[in-house]
Scaffold this motif. Structure first.
Motif, PDB file in Angstrom:
ATOM      1  N   SER A 173       7.325  12.798  13.724  1.00 51.18           N
ATOM      2  CA  SER A 173       5.898  12.722  13.414  1.00 51.18           C
ATOM      3  C   SER A 173       5.588  13.429  12.095  1.00 51.18           C
ATOM      4  O   SER A 173       4.758  12.958  11.308  1.00 51.18           O
ATOM      5  N   GLU A 229       3.773   9.829   4.193  1.00 45.56           N
ATOM      6  CA  GLU A 229       2.519   9.123   3.900  1.00 45.56           C
ATOM      7  C   GLU A 229       1.719   9.867   2.833  1.00 45.56           C
ATOM      8  O   GLU A 229       1.189   9.254   1.898  1.00 45.56           O
ATOM      9  N   ALA A 230       1.666  11.193   2.965  1.00 40.55           N
ATOM     10  CA  ALA A 230       0.915  11.990   1.993  1.00 40.55           C
ATOM     11  C   ALA A 230       1.544  11.870   0.609  1.00 40.55           C
ATOM     12  O   ALA A 230       0.840  11.658  -0.385  1.00 40.55           O
ATOM     13  N   THR A 248      -1.505   5.035   4.471  1.00 40.10           N
ATOM     14  CA  THR A 248      -0.844   5.108   5.776  1.00 40.10           C
ATOM     15  C   THR A 248       0.099   3.918   5.889  1.00 40.10           C
ATOM     16  O   THR A 248      -0.115   2.882   5.252  1.00 40.10           O
ATOM     17  N   PHE A 249       1.145   4.084   6.697  1.00 37.96           N
ATOM     18  CA  PHE A 249       2.100   2.979   6.857  1.00 37.96           C
ATOM     19  C   PHE A 249       1.432   1.762   7.475  1.00 37.96           C
ATOM     20  O   PHE A 249       1.859   0.627   7.258  1.00 37.96           O
ATOM     21  N   GLY A 250       0.368   2.004   8.261  1.00 33.25           N
ATOM     22  CA  GLY A 250      -0.361   0.896   8.878  1.00 33.25           C
ATOM     23  C   GLY A 250      -0.908  -0.097   7.855  1.00 33.25           C
ATOM     24  O   GLY A 250      -1.067  -1.279   8.150  1.00 33.25           O
ATOM     25  N   GLN A 251      -1.160   0.400   6.629  1.00 34.35           N
ATOM     26  CA  GLN A 251      -1.701  -0.504   5.596  1.00 34.35           C
ATOM     27  C   GLN A 251      -0.703  -1.574   5.190  1.00 34.35           C
ATOM     28  O   GLN A 251      -1.083  -2.584   4.596  1.00 34.35           O
ATOM     29  N   GLY A 298       0.971   8.568  -0.981  1.00 33.90           N
ATOM     30  CA  GLY A 298      -0.413   8.537  -1.476  1.00 33.90           C
ATOM     31  C   GLY A 298      -0.520   9.186  -2.845  1.00 33.90           C
ATOM     32  O   GLY A 298      -1.173   8.653  -3.744  1.00 33.90           O
ATOM     33  N   SER A 346      -7.902   2.184  -1.369  1.00 34.87           N
ATOM     34  CA  SER A 346      -8.051   3.155  -0.289  1.00 34.87           C
ATOM     35  C   SER A 346      -7.641   4.537  -0.778  1.00 34.87           C
ATOM     36  O   SER A 346      -6.783   4.683  -1.656  1.00 34.87           O
ATOM     37  N   ARG A 358       6.850  11.385   9.157  1.00 34.02           N
ATOM     38  CA  ARG A 358       5.900  10.317   8.875  1.00 34.02           C
ATOM     39  C   ARG A 358       4.727  10.822   8.046  1.00 34.02           C
ATOM     40  O   ARG A 358       4.418  10.270   6.984  1.00 34.02           O
ATOM     41  N   SER A 359       4.079  11.911   8.495  1.00 33.95           N
ATOM     42  CA  SER A 359       2.872  12.348   7.787  1.00 33.95           C
ATOM     43  C   SER A 359       3.202  12.889   6.398  1.00 33.95           C
ATOM     44  O   SER A 359       2.452  12.652   5.451  1.00 33.95           O
ATOM     45  N   LYS A 365      -6.463   7.259   1.181  1.00 34.96           N
ATOM     46  CA  LYS A 365      -5.234   7.777   1.803  1.00 34.96           C
ATOM     47  C   LYS A 365      -4.284   6.625   2.085  1.00 34.96           C
ATOM     48  O   LYS A 365      -4.722   5.548   2.488  1.00 34.96           O
TER      49      LYS A 365
END
Ligand SMILES: Nc1nc2c(ncn2[C@@H]2O[C@H](COP(=O)(O)OP(=O)(O)O)[C@@H](O)[C@H]2O)c(=O)[nH]1
Ligand SMILES: [Mg+2]
Length: 301
Positions: free
Chosen positions: A218, A225-226, A267-270, A229, A263, A221-222, A265
């Motif tokens: 976890s 992502e940061a 995120t991998f969801g993007q 960005g 956007s 991942r964060s 931030k």
């Protein structure tokens, strides 16, 4: 005129012989029925080159454990000392649909129950200057021959990184990951105008969880992502700071923007909008704790 021409006689004889049930005729008939399909099968499989196998690409910074993982999956045992890879290298592996298998070794056995599928696992060098090898395998979604077959057969990318030293190597790892994700995004975009390439998903394998300094999945991942960005922000800084509205920014700028345009931030969801699903899963090659990664591979093939 009593005797008909000898040819007719012969024909009549032959016809009578064929139509009378007899062992040789039946044997020849059976042979044809059985062997023609087999011959056709071999003819067709001969013509289909091996290069049509689906492939999974190993990428990620040097020292993450790509080569160790490949060796473990290939031999089913712990890797001997690996040496720094200079060129891409591929092995052919088999996944089976055996739902009951508890470990990848069971599921990968040649005699495991269920259907079997072969695929290529491609190892690439992780050193900065040699990353072109991995990028070439990703391609642009158009069918193009690479060293290991068609880049359109790429099904997934395993981005292996060392979760124990990620704090120090975050910038380098994220830069490489940024390149990979942007290439996939462009690949998906190029498919919109023509034949859509098969979706390529990304597994971020947080390796070396056996070490106590390792970050859990976890946090990997964060942190990534940061950092992605930040990279995105700095790459577009010139344009966004100049006060030009988003409509006036050229489409080239939009094409080079990773994820959802504008956007704040990342995120991998993007990446889902581009058919790229990103998973982060922890494991350890050293302890043979790679079953979740193997399941992920099975789901892609
Ligand atoms: N502690 C630990 N070390 C590992 C693990 N996986 C690989 N290594 C070590 O990490 C080093 C680099 O591995 P290698 O496979 O060459 O990385 P590559 O550059 O990504 O191919 C080697 O010394 C491996 O023995 C792991 O799960 N735990
Ligand atoms: Mg290597």
């Amino acid at each position: 005129m009593a005797s008909s021409p000898p040819i007719m006689e012969h024909l009549k004889d032959a016809l009578e012989y064929i139509l009378t049930p007899s062992t040789p005729v039946i044997t020849i008939g059976l042979l044809i029925v059985f062997f023609v399909p087999i011959l056709v099968h071999f003819f067709i499989t001969r013509q289909t080159p091996y290069t049509s196998l689906p492939s999974i690409l190993l990428a990620g910074p040097a020292g993450g454990g790509k080569t160790s993982l490949l060796t473990l999956l290939e031999r089913g045992e712990k890797a001997a000392e690996t040496h720094t890879s200079q060129t891409p290298h591929a092995v052919e592996l088999t996944v089976s649909s055996d739902a009951g298998a508890s470990t990848f070794r069971e599921a990968a056995r040649e005699d495991a129950p269920g259907s079997h599928k072969k695929f290529y696992l491609i190892d690439t060098p992780g050193h900065g200057k040699l990353r072109g090898a991995a990028m070439a395998q990703i391609g642009d979604g158009k069918p193009s021959q690479t060293q290991f077959g068609d880049s359109a057969m790429l099904r997934g990318i395993i981005f292996v990184l060392d979760a124990a030293t990620l704090d120090d190597s975050l910038a380098d790892a994220a830069t490489y990951l940024y390149q990979v994700l942007l290439a996939l995004q462009k690949r998906a975009g190029s498919g919109r105008t023509s034949r859509s390439p098969n979706a390529v998903h990304v597994l971020i394998a947080a390796n070396k969880l056996d070490l106590f300094t390792a970050l859990p999945a976890s946090l990997v991942r964060s942190n990534l992502e940061a950092e992605l960005g930040h990279i995105r922000q700095s790459r577009s800084k010139g344009l966004l700071d100049s006060g030009v509205g988003t409509d006036e920014i050229g489409s080239e700028e939009q094409d080079n923007w990773l994820g959802e345009y504008g956007s704040e931030k990342f995120t991998f969801g993007q990446m889902r909008e581009f058919d790229v699903e990103v998973d982060v899963i922890g494991g350890s090659v050293l302890e043979g704790n790679v079953d979740k990664w193997w399941d992920w591979i099975s789901g892609r093939i």
